[in-house]
Each structure stands twice: as structure tokens, then as C-alpha cells.
Write an enzyme that holds these catalytic residues in place. Structure first.
Site, mmCIF file in Angstrom:
data_model
loop_
_atom_site.group_PDB
_atom_site.id
_atom_site.type_symbol
_atom_site.label_atom_id
_atom_site.label_comp_id
_atom_site.label_asym_id
_atom_site.label_seq_id
_atom_site.Cartn_x
_atom_site.Cartn_y
_atom_site.Cartn_z
ATOM 1 N N LYS A 120 0.818 -1.215 0.000
ATOM 2 C CA LYS A 120 0.000 0.000 0.000
ATOM 3 C C LYS A 120 0.851 1.263 0.000
ATOM 4 O O LYS A 120 1.854 1.337 0.704
ATOM 5 C CB LYS A 120 -0.879 0.027 1.261
ATOM 6 C CG LYS A 120 -2.028 -0.972 1.261
ATOM 7 C CD LYS A 120 -2.861 -0.794 2.512
ATOM 8 C CE LYS A 120 -3.811 -1.941 2.759
ATOM 9 N NZ LYS A 120 -4.966 -1.956 1.859
ATOM 10 N N GLY B 286 -10.837 -2.690 8.939
ATOM 11 C CA GLY B 286 -10.530 -2.807 10.357
ATOM 12 C C GLY B 286 -11.752 -2.760 11.257
ATOM 13 O O GLY B 286 -11.620 -2.718 12.476
ATOM 14 N N ARG C 3 -23.234 -2.865 -3.603
ATOM 15 C CA ARG C 3 -24.578 -2.588 -4.150
ATOM 16 C C ARG C 3 -24.618 -1.244 -4.869
ATOM 17 O O ARG C 3 -25.295 -1.108 -5.887
ATOM 18 C CB ARG C 3 -25.626 -2.633 -3.036
ATOM 19 C CG ARG C 3 -25.906 -4.043 -2.536
ATOM 20 C CD ARG C 3 -27.254 -4.115 -1.841
ATOM 21 N NE ARG C 3 -27.516 -5.429 -1.274
ATOM 22 C CZ ARG C 3 -28.018 -6.452 -1.964
ATOM 23 N NH1 ARG C 3 -28.301 -6.315 -3.251
ATOM 24 N NH2 ARG C 3 -28.233 -7.606 -1.373
#
Lengths: 296, 194
Positions: free
Chosen positions: A81, A153, A165
């Protein structure tokens, strides 16, 4: 003539990971557990999101030494990351030859205005999204893979489902517009999303995002993983859900099996038996920091 | 009507299903391409395709599903990238517990080109005609033994080959034809329909 770093190669690696589970790991030992469980890739980071949340402070790219150790420990792809907009961290990760860079809201953003220009890199990027607009903005910046953000987390799947969705709904809407030849409204959507009309039309034609889309943020159980896959995502990232549980090796293996057999409830039942404690979950309303709202 | 299965735990499964269907349509061969996830799914298959993905993961999931020995009984198998690794007799740089099907007389080296930054694409010539080839964290075929016919090379490296043993045929590529062409799928289908 050889070509490297093309978009086909970048998005192609994500295509090979579909259906699989990518696991957050903070050291070589975790990475080996993930690989042994059947992870298709690992995500190297300094602290899992649950710890970032608990510790507070600024979360940054991992120590390169840790990334190198993880690369040595496993044979599967290693992702890492960087902070949103921190193109120098991204350059460092490219120099380390990580297989994928996650420009991630889980770390503290470096730039509140711009994401990294991902077209300048030969290493592919995955980016988070909460809805179709965010997804298409990241793709137009060069992301070769998308993941829904969820709420990392939290141990709570609700935000991941909301985002899956929302993406699906956004695609259904532009598909409808394309079918009815409502060009003005498609143009308005492109303008609202801040992306080229071409990308909106391409997505509407495909009826899905033009790159691989995984779910992330809050996946803690085998059934969570299967739920995301049944809702149409291509695979899952599991962050804190594995190494914050009571038996990481078993849970990791169970989540991999549930992802592979995501339509088979008998199988999901079988792998879910006696896994021990899942990671502690939190109500979204009670969270001090909402990571998903970073980097829109 | 022939049934072609694609091992569907993970990897570029949809791409292989699409390439198989497109090849069947082109050749006008009545074919049903299906996803394979269980031992029962292996019943009544005329051919199996093992897609690109992570060979370590594919091995584990095949074992857990109790499919390993039954896969070896299938007469026609086509593997790309991770699939090619699965078909090999011997692999280098394997993950500790990893096993392979040991069906083709070849030695293959996992991730031999290096990491994703070394992934590449190139126009190549093959016995099946010219095509664009996409190599993603690709394996290298280090050597082939008796009975293996080479179908394509990149410079001096073997990147596609086949082995016929009686009526069985195994087909392996280090790259991903499913991303660029149906030529390999057409060839595989023709063999299945022989």
C-alpha cells in the site's frame, strides 16, 4: 518487439487473481501462513487496519525491509500500500518490484486533491471505491483493478455490501440509459463522475466494471466472503479478519475454500465449523474515523 | 455434443469459457463449456481446461475437493500458465507442499521471468499461426522429454507444447492465448472431437 507495463498486462494480472482471496500480512511469518492457506496474493503493510484504527496517528507505506522479507518468504504475488496521492511512495514500491500497488484510504492520505497518476507506472494499481463514480474516476486515472472500500478494520461487512450494491446500482442505471439511447443523460453521468463519456459507455455495454473488482473492508468470516462473491464481485481482500481472529491459519483456509465454493452452502457450512473467535467487530456509527470517506 | 470443463476455483475462468465457446462456434462443433468445482463436476467431461491463476492455490483446492486422482483420468487437458505448471512432471521454485499432476514430460520453472514488472507481451509465431502472446508472471519450460512436441518458441525458449499418449492429449502454454485468440482453443476442440 516486447512490450512491458501495458494496460493489458496490468489488468491481466488481476484477471488471474479472480475468485481468490488476497490477505493482509505484516511480516514474513504471516505471509507464509497466507500462502499455505491458499491466498492468491498477499498485501504487505505495516499494521493491519484494526491496529491502525486502534493506534491512531499517521499510517504510511511499510518499511521496504519488511516488504523485501515478505517477497522472499512467498512465491505468490506481493502487493503493498501507498498513501493516496503519494506518488513517491508509489515510486519506491515500484523500485521494490511489488506486483501491485494499493493506493489505499487505509493509510493516511498525502494529497487531498489528487490521486497518483497511475498511467506513469509500469506496476499496476488497485484503488478503493464506494460507488460507480469513484470506481470510474480511479480507472480513468489508470487503476487496473478496483476494490470496494468497505470499512477496513471494522470487522463489519455492512459498508462493503453498501459499496458493492452502489456500484451494481450505478451500472444498472447507465445500462438502462444506454439501452434507451438517452445520450444526454449518459453525458450528464460522465460529467457528474468526472470521467470521459467513452468510459461510461464502455461500462454500460459490458454491464460491469471494465477491470476486475474485488470486495474489501470488514470481511471476517467465510460466509462474508461468499456473500460478496454472490453479489457479483470478482474476489475478496481480507485484512484484519484473519490475523485478528483466534486461529488465523484455519480461518484463512476456510475463507479461501468458501470463496472457491461461494455458491455451495453445504461447503460453506462445513468450512465454518469450529473456527474459533472471529475478529472483534464494531458498529460503524461508533467508529471515530471513517476510512472509506478518504480519497473520493 | 462434447463437454469441456474449466477448473473454476479461481483464475481467468470466464476468459477460457468465452474462448472455448467462440472457438466452438467458429468450428461449428457442438460443445458445452462448463465450470468445474467438485469431483462430480468431473464426470462426463470430454476435456478439461486449467486456467491461469496461482498454481499453489489451484493445487490446494483440487486436493481439498478430492479431485486430484480423477483429474489425471481425463483424456484431454489444456493448461495455460498456472495450468501448464499443473501439467508438468517437475516444477522448480515450488511452494513447500505443492504437487503437480505429472502428466507431461516437461520441467517448468515458476515465475521464472521475475515479478509483475517483467511481465510482457509480444507477437509470436506458433504452429497454429501468428498471435499476440501475453506473459504474466509466466513460468518457463526449462526442458522437455520424449514425446513432447513443441508448438511455439520465443527465441530459444519453449512457450507452447503438446504431448499425445495413445488417445490422450495434453496441451500447455506459458502465456495466455485465452486473452488474445481462439486458435489454441480451436486446436484443443479439434483434438477432443477426433
Amino acid at each position: 518487439m516486447i512490450a512491458k507495463g501495458t494496460f493489458r498486462l496490468k489488468s491481466g494480472l488481476a484477471q488471474m487473481l479472480k475468485g481468490g482471496v488476497i490477505m493482509d500480512v505484516v511480516n514474513a511469518e504471516h505471509a507464509r501462513i497466507a500462502e499455505a492457506a491458499g491466498a492468491v496474493a498477499v498485501m504487505a503493510l505495516e499494521r493491519v487496519p484494526a491496529d491502525i484504527r486502534a493506534d491512531g496517528g499517521v499510517a504510511r507505506m511499510s518499511d521496504p525491509a519488511v516488504i523485501r522479507k515478505i517477497q522472499k518468504a512467498v512465491t505468490i504475488p506481493v502487493m503493498a500500500k501507498c498513501r493516496i496521492g503519494h506518488f513517491v511512495e508509489a515510486q519506491v514500491l515500484q523500485a521494490l518490484k511489488v506486483d501491485y500497488i494499493d493506493e489505499s484510504e487505509v493509510l493516511t492520505p498525502a494529497d487531498e486533491e489528487f490521486h497518483v497518476d497511475k498511467t506513469k507506472f509500469s506496476v499496476p494499481f488497485v484503488c478503493g471505491c464506494r460507488d460507480l463514480g469513484e470506481a470510474l474516476r480511479r480507472i480513468s486515472e489508470g487503476a487496473a483493478m478496483i476494490r470496494t472500500k468497505g470499512e477496513a478494520g471494522s470487522g463489519n461487512i455492512v459498508e462493503a455490501i453498501r459499496h458493492i450494491r452502489a456500484v451494481n446500482r450505478g451500472i444498472a442505471i447507465i445500462q438502462g440509459l444506454l439501452k434507451q439511447k438517452k445520450t444526454a443523460k449518459l453525458k450528464a453521468a460522465a460529467k457528474e463522475f468526472l470521467v470521459p463519456l467513452k468510459l461510461v459507455i464502455q461500462t454500460a455495454k459490458l454491464g460491469r466494471l471494465p477491470v476486475v473488482n474485488f470486495a474489501a473492508g470488514g470481511i471476517a468470516t467465510p460466509a462474508d466472503a461468499a456473500l460478496c462473491l454472490q453479489l457479483g464481485v470478482d474476489g475478496v481482500f481480507v485484512g484484519s479478519g484473519i490475523f485478528k481472529s483466534s486461529d488465523p491459519a484455519r480461518r484463512a483456509k476456510a475463507i479461501v475454500e468458501a470463496a472457491a465454493h461461494y455458491n455451495d452452502a453445504q461447503k460453506i457450512a462445513q468450512v465454518s465449523e469450529g473456527l474459533g473467535e472471529a475478529m472483534p467487530g464494531q458498529e460503524i456509527d461508533k467508529l471515530a474515523t471513517r476510512l472509506a470517506s478518504r480519497g473520493i | 455434443m462434447k463437454r469441456i470443463g474449466v477448473l473454476a476455483f479461481h483464475g481467468d475462468v470466464i476468459e477460457h469459457l468465452q474462448a472455448t465457446r467462440a472457438a466452438a462456434e467458429k468450428l461449428k462443433l457442438k460443445t458445452k463449456a462448463v465450470e468445474v468445482r467438485t469431483k462430480n463436476d468431473l464426470d462426463n467431461l470430454n476435456g478439461l481446461i486449467i486456467p491461469g491463476g496461482e498454481s499453489t492455490t489451484l493445487f490446494k483446492l483440487c486436493q481439498q475437493a478430492g479431485m486430484w486422482e480423477k483429474i489425471k483420468q481425463i483424456d484431454h487437458i489444456f493448461g495455460t500458465c498456472a495450468g501448464a505448471i499443473m501439467l508438468a512432471k517437475k516444477i522448480l521454485h515450488k511452494e513447500a507442499e505443492q504437487q503437480v499432476l505429472e502428466l507431461m514430460n516437461l520441467t517448468i520453472d515458476r515465475n521464472a521471468y521475475g515479478r509483475q514488472t517483467e511481465s510482457f507481451e509480444k507477437k509470436i509465431k506458433t504452429q497454429l499461426g501468428p498471435m499476440e502472446a501475453v506473459f504474466i508472471r509466466a513460468p518457463k519450460i526449462i526442458s522437455v522429454g520424449r514425446g513432447v512436441k513443441i508448438l511455439a518458441k520465443n527465441n530459444s525458449e519453449i512457450i507452447a507444447c503438446e504431448q499425445k499418449i495413445g488417445r490422450k492429449i495434453y496441451l500447455a502454454t506459458c502465456f495466455h492465448p485465452e486473452l488474445t485468440t481462439t486458435k489454441f482453443h480451436e486446436y484443443f476442440l479439434k483434438e477432443v472431437f477426433k
